[in-house]
Design an enzyme around this catalytic site. Structure first.
Site, PDB file in Angstrom:
ATOM      1  N   GLU A   1       0.885  -1.163   0.000  1.00  0.00           N
ATOM      2  CA  GLU A   1       0.000   0.000   0.000  1.00  0.00           C
ATOM      3  C   GLU A   1       0.924   1.215   0.000  1.00  0.00           C
ATOM      4  O   GLU A   1       1.670   1.435   0.941  1.00  0.00           O
ATOM      5  CB  GLU A   1      -0.861  -0.045   1.268  1.00  0.00           C
ATOM      6  CG  GLU A   1      -1.818   1.105   1.436  1.00  0.00           C
ATOM      7  CD  GLU A   1      -2.469   1.119   2.840  1.00  0.00           C
ATOM      8  OE1 GLU A   1      -2.505   0.070   3.522  1.00  0.00           O
ATOM      9  OE2 GLU A   1      -2.896   2.205   3.256  1.00  0.00           O
TER      10      GLU A   1
ATOM     11  N   ASP B   1      -4.136  10.156  10.088  1.00  0.00           N
ATOM     12  CA  ASP B   1      -2.831   9.595  10.436  1.00  0.00           C
ATOM     13  C   ASP B   1      -2.254  10.167  11.721  1.00  0.00           C
ATOM     14  O   ASP B   1      -2.374  11.352  12.009  1.00  0.00           O
ATOM     15  CB  ASP B   1      -1.854   9.826   9.280  1.00  0.00           C
ATOM     16  CG  ASP B   1      -2.171   8.920   8.111  1.00  0.00           C
ATOM     17  OD1 ASP B   1      -2.184   7.690   8.318  1.00  0.00           O
ATOM     18  OD2 ASP B   1      -2.443   9.430   7.007  1.00  0.00           O
TER      19      ASP B   1
END
Lengths: 263, 397
Positions: free
Chosen positions: A49, A60
């Protein structure tokens, strides 16, 4: 049929779990990235990924935020990411997924982005800020040759998980915790019961678990409730710790250990 | 005019703007918020409690003051000032935090988080948390912590924890990112009080509705004083909550609504934050908006002397009002805003916030084109005491 999903099925048929490794494009060094990705595949990653860096990565935690900013400082653009994919694709058939926030896609041009992704050999996309509510407006027909992978979280209702499973292609990304990536997690009973719940509800897709998975022990613990695991922040942290090394030996050995735990 | 303005639509969109561009974790919380909001605004108990707080605690209604000396100075239209600077805590921000803290209470949340730029929203949030006895955490860019030290001290006095944010250019955008990440991680017990008409639906709508008290009062007050609606309403726009609050009740009327963005060092430099004027469509912090961004879709580090306007996006409803031409947008530089601080202080005895000074400064451009029988209302969104640190460096007396 989905190339990604077929791959996971094949891996599972050999009684193994799929290992997806997250790398931030152009991190930690721009010119070492293609070799790094190929070595990560060689070390046992089944899917890579690739994170397309964004200035404001809301989902994140600090580790991936930092890698994303480093990549931007290194001059990584969506165009360069596609170039990386093309180079990696020339050497391997394994599935490649791009993880990127919606704004750089919008700016690049949705149609153009989807076309360029297919051309360069991208198999799937994860767009963390496109939930079901925005899916139909954003995911146009232009994406028909790509697997758009959707996420569930502990806050998703049963009904929603079924809908997400139905719309997702390639696999279903089950977020282990309500939190950002890399959250240091104790993985209590609640986490496991939510994973069980989700795994039972999912019928169309293979399900991979991500967020907070960092060790072979984590992989072993989650194996009964998934078809694969996604490891991101732990790998990024390891890469940063040895950013000046030639070929990131500790990271490669981490991936070998994670891969062994998938068996 | 037959069709009544009724944005947002069911998906939380204002034309193409707005929406819910957030990670899946937040969807349940946004839906929960939307439900409790829709329920609450139909509850007379809720509305009465809010009304009482607005009157007894916040000091509403705020005056609509005739600015006689400023009017004489320009010698054109009559100028009125909507005195949000007289709200408790010194700015309009508390109109919204009072409403949202009641929603938080109804949802049974015990921990309140907020982002702040100038510190006005942080202070307004810390204030209502003190009043209701709830734990309060405020995210603030490190640069803003420095330039708004007075407000940081106030928040701490009020019992809030102020967390300086060091990512990005350390201003409002980065504080907002961090607040959203906190919310993603603590969504079950935490309520996020957003301070402007930005972020994912239903926030832009909720904040607008709680701020609409400004416009509703203005409407009533101007009719009483002048027996007609104003010809112009001016308000500064960062995220755009004070502007949305005063514009909203006037959207279907012929009044010209003018939002003033911050042009910083000038629109021809990189140092500004005029999102509507110079931005293009982008997805940012949960919404489709006009965004200042580079050619790869990375969000720009923007600039204004006023911390409260220093934001690369803008409320989605402003983008829509601009598009359908129900409001117009212009911009004012740092220098022009500082002149307006001096002007308003000297002629009306009011020291405006640097944000607010952008709206006041626009009079310089607007007034020559007005007539004596016209009326201009300036939304005086906040007072300038908090900015003295900055102003002292810029103005020689």
């Amino acid at each position: 049929m989905s190339f990604i999903s077929d791959n996971i099925k094949k891996i599972n048929a050999e009684n193994k779990k799929c290992l997806t490794v997250f790398l931030t494009a152009g991190f930690p060094a721009k010119d070492k990235f293609v070799d790094l990705a190929l070595n990560v595949f060689d070390a046992g990653a089944d899917i890579i990924e690739i994170g397309v860096p964004f200035s404001d990565p809301l989902a994140d935690g600090p580790v991936i935020q930092h890698s994303s900013q480093t990549a931007l400082d290194n001059g990584v653009t969506p165009e360069l990411v596609f170039d990386y994919v093309l180079q990696i694709r020339n050497k391997t058939d394994k599935p490649i997924v791009l993880m990127g926030y919606s704004n750089p896609i919008l700016k690049y041009g949705i149609k153009k982005y989807a076309q360029r992704a297919v051309e360069t050999g991208v198999n799937g996309l994860i767009i963390p800020d496109i939930p079901l509510e925005e899916y139909d407006d954003f995911i146009t027909d232009d994406f028909k040759n790509l697997d758009v992978i959707l996420l569930t979280t502990p806050t998703s209702s049963d009904e929603r998980i079924k809908t997400i499973d139905n719309k997702s292609n390639g696999f279903l990304y089950c977020v282990s915790i309500a939190g950002t990536t890399g959250t240091n997690n104790q993985f209590g009973e609640k986490t496991l019961s939510n994973l069980k719940r989700t795994y039972n509800l999912v019928s169309k897709n293979k399900m991979q678990i991500g967020f907070g998975i960092s060790t072979p022990d984590d992989v072993k613990m989650f194996s009964p409730f998934c078809d694969g695991v996604i490891v991101g922040s732990a790998v990024i942290k390891s890469l940063w710790n040895e950013k000046d090394s030639k070929d990131f030996p500790n990271t490669i050995s981490l991936i070998k250990n994670l891969s062994a735990a998938c068996k | 005019m037959t069709t009544k303005y009724n944005a947002p639509d069911i998906k939380g969109k204002y034309g193409i703007y707005g929406g819910k561009f957030v990670p899946e974790t937040l969807i349940a919380a946004l839906n929960e918020l939307e439900n409790i909001y829709n329920e609450s605004i139909k509850s007379s108990e809720f509305l009465t409690e809010l009304e009482e707080l607005q009157v007894e605690y916040n000091g509403r209604p705020t005056p609509l003051s005739f600015a006689n000396r400023l009017t004489e100075y320009y010698g054109k239209a009559k100028i009125y000032l909507k005195r949000e600077d007289l709200c408790h805590t010194g700015a309009h921000k508390i109109n919204n935090t009072l409403g949202q803290i009641l929603l938080a209470k109804r949802l049974g949340k015990t921990r309140i988080i907020a982002e702040t730029g100038a510190g006005q929203h942080g202070v307004a949030t810390a204030t209502v948390c003190a009043k209701f006895g709830l734990k309060c955490i405020v995210y603030m860019g490190e640069l803003d912590v420095e330039r708004q030290s007075l407000n940081v001290f106030r928040m701490k006095m009020l019992g809030a924890e102020v967390i300086p944010v060091t990512s990005g250019n350390k201003t409002l955008k980065d504080a907002t990112n961090e607040a959203i990440r906190d919310w993603v991680s603590n969504v079950t017990d935490t309520y996020y009080i957003i301070g402007s008409v930005v972020g994912p639906h239903p926030y832009p709508m909720i904040v607008r509705d709680f701020q609409a008290v400004i416009g509703n009062e203005t409407k009533e007050q101007i009719l009483k004083k002048e027996n007609k609606y104003p010809d112009y309403i001016l308000a500064c726009v960062g995220g755009g909550s004070n502007a949305m609050g005063i514009f909203y009740p006037f959207i279907d009327l012929p009044t010209r609504l003018i939002g003033i963005e911050a042009a910083g060092h000038g629109l021809d430099t990189e140092d500004h934050c005029a999102s509507i004027t110079l931005g293009d469509n982008g997805i940012f912090q949960g919404m489709m908006t006009k965004l200042l961004q580079d050619e790869n879709g990375q969000v720009n580090e923007v600039y204004s002397i006023s911390a409260g306007l220093d934001y690369p996006g803008v409320g989605p409803e402003h983008c829509y009002l601009n598009e359908i031409k129900n409001a117009e947008y212009s911009s004012i530089t740092d220098k022009e805003a500082l002149e307006a601080v001096k002007l308003l202080s000297k002629y009306e005895g009011i020291l405006p916030a640097l944000e607010t000074a952008h709206a006041v400064a626009y009079l310089e451009k607007l007034m020559p084109a007005t007539n004596k029988d016209e009326i201009v209302v300036v939304n005086l969104s906040g007072r300038g005491d908090k900015d003295l640190n900055t102003i002292i460096k810029e103005i020689n007396l």
